[in-house]
Design an enzyme around this catalytic site. Structure first.
Site, PDB file in Angstrom:
ATOM      1  N   HIS A  57      -8.312 -16.322  -6.306  1.00  0.00           N
ATOM      2  CA  HIS A  57      -9.059 -17.544  -5.988  1.00  0.00           C
ATOM      3  C   HIS A  57      -9.809 -18.044  -7.222  1.00  0.00           C
ATOM      4  O   HIS A  57      -9.705 -19.218  -7.597  1.00  0.00           O
ATOM      5  CB  HIS A  57     -10.031 -17.241  -4.840  1.00  0.00           C
ATOM      6  N   GLU A  58     -10.569 -17.130  -7.861  1.00  0.00           N
ATOM      7  CA  GLU A  58     -11.339 -17.522  -9.035  1.00  0.00           C
ATOM      8  C   GLU A  58     -10.423 -17.848 -10.221  1.00  0.00           C
ATOM      9  O   GLU A  58     -10.702 -18.755 -11.000  1.00  0.00           O
ATOM     10  CB  GLU A  58     -12.316 -16.405  -9.403  1.00  0.00           C
ATOM     11  N   HIS A  60      -9.160 -21.401  -9.992  1.00  0.00           N
ATOM     12  CA  HIS A  60     -10.148 -22.356 -10.509  1.00  0.00           C
ATOM     13  C   HIS A  60     -10.080 -22.420 -12.029  1.00  0.00           C
ATOM     14  O   HIS A  60     -10.009 -23.503 -12.626  1.00  0.00           O
ATOM     15  CB  HIS A  60     -11.564 -21.921 -10.106  1.00  0.00           C
TER      16      HIS A  60
END
Length: 265
Positions: free
Chosen positions: A58-59, A62
């Site tokens: 997820h990170e 980004h």
């Protein structure tokens, strides 16, 4: 050190992430083969490690999207190595979400990586950077539920089905919560570039408390009910029966007595 070597180091996968990935693989094999003496403990370790892997992805989503959007500083911060300890808010990004999975069986959104927004040009790029994280959860959920919506469960051990169902549930809850337009969360980040300067200034002081706002909202019965109704609708659309998800949670909580109809082996 050459620039090429430096960039390679910034994007080299962290040994910490590889270790977590190895735990996920080994415990997933233990669940699949019924090798473990306690299937609940194996399910717990498999789901917990897979959940941490999904948080890292997820990170990373980004950061990687920000890199292509113009923020070349994400590499120097270690965001491209998938190291969970490199995030700006490691506690919010990893520890608290994992704790809530253990205590409440729900995938809560965590903190975000720091993006130098001044280096990114274009509102669409800003929105895409914010959306990339939840989209990683959506993709993870699609992979977990593939055996269900492809009707390919023949030969898949029941315990592994339960583990996948619960893991998919965590991804769906995390994606939906992250996409809510609450300041500090990714959903608001998608909308923020399109808001007026005055609105953004007024909302800015609230952003650090987005995580706690979500927790508070989930304590309101009407909102809690609507949220889980939406989650159940998505899970059913993905072909995951509610008993499988429930049994996955019960096996995950290996320290409690597993209901008889959820017992395997």
């Amino acid at each position: 050190m050459s620039t090429t070597t430096h960039r390679h180091d910034e994007r080299r996968i962290s040994p910490v992430f590889l270790a977590i990935l190895a735990v996920m693989a080994v415990t997933g094999w233990a669940v699949w083969t019924d090798f473990a003496t306690s299937p609940g403990l194996a399910v717990f370790l498999f789901v917990a490690s897979a959940w941490i892997v999904s948080l890292c992805l997820h990170e990373y989503a980004h950061a990687r999207t920000a890199l292509h959007g113009g923020d070349i500083t994400v590499g120097a911060r270690g965001y491209l190595t998938l190291n969970p300890m490199a995030y700006t808010h490691a506690v919010l990004s990893i520890v608290l979400p994992l704790l809530f999975v253990i205590l409440g069986g729900i995938g809560l959104p965590g903190g975000a990586v720091f993006i130098d927004r001044d280096r990114v040009r274009g509102r669409w790029k800003h929105s895409l950077i914010s959306a990339a994280g939840p989209l990683a959860n959506v993709l993870f959920a699609a992979v977990c539920t593939a055996p269900f919506w492809l009707d390919a469960l023949d030969g898949v051990p029941v315990a592994f089905q339960y583990a996948l169902a619960f893991l998919a549930f965590l991804q769906v809850t995390a994606a939906i919560l992250n996409l809510l337009p609450v300041p500090g969360l990714d959903g608001y980040g998608v909308l923020e570039p399109w808001l007026s300067y005055n609105i953004r200034r007024q909302v800015e002081p609230v952003a650090p408390y987005g995580f706690f706002i979500i927790i508070g909202l989930l304590y309101i019965p009407a909102i809690n009910g609507a949220f889980f109704d939406l989650v159940d609708t998505v899970m059913q659309a993905l072909g995951v029966p509610e008993p499988s998800r429930y049994c996955g949670l019960e096996l995950f909580r290996f320290w409690r007595e597993t209901p008889e109809f959820c017992q395997v082996g």
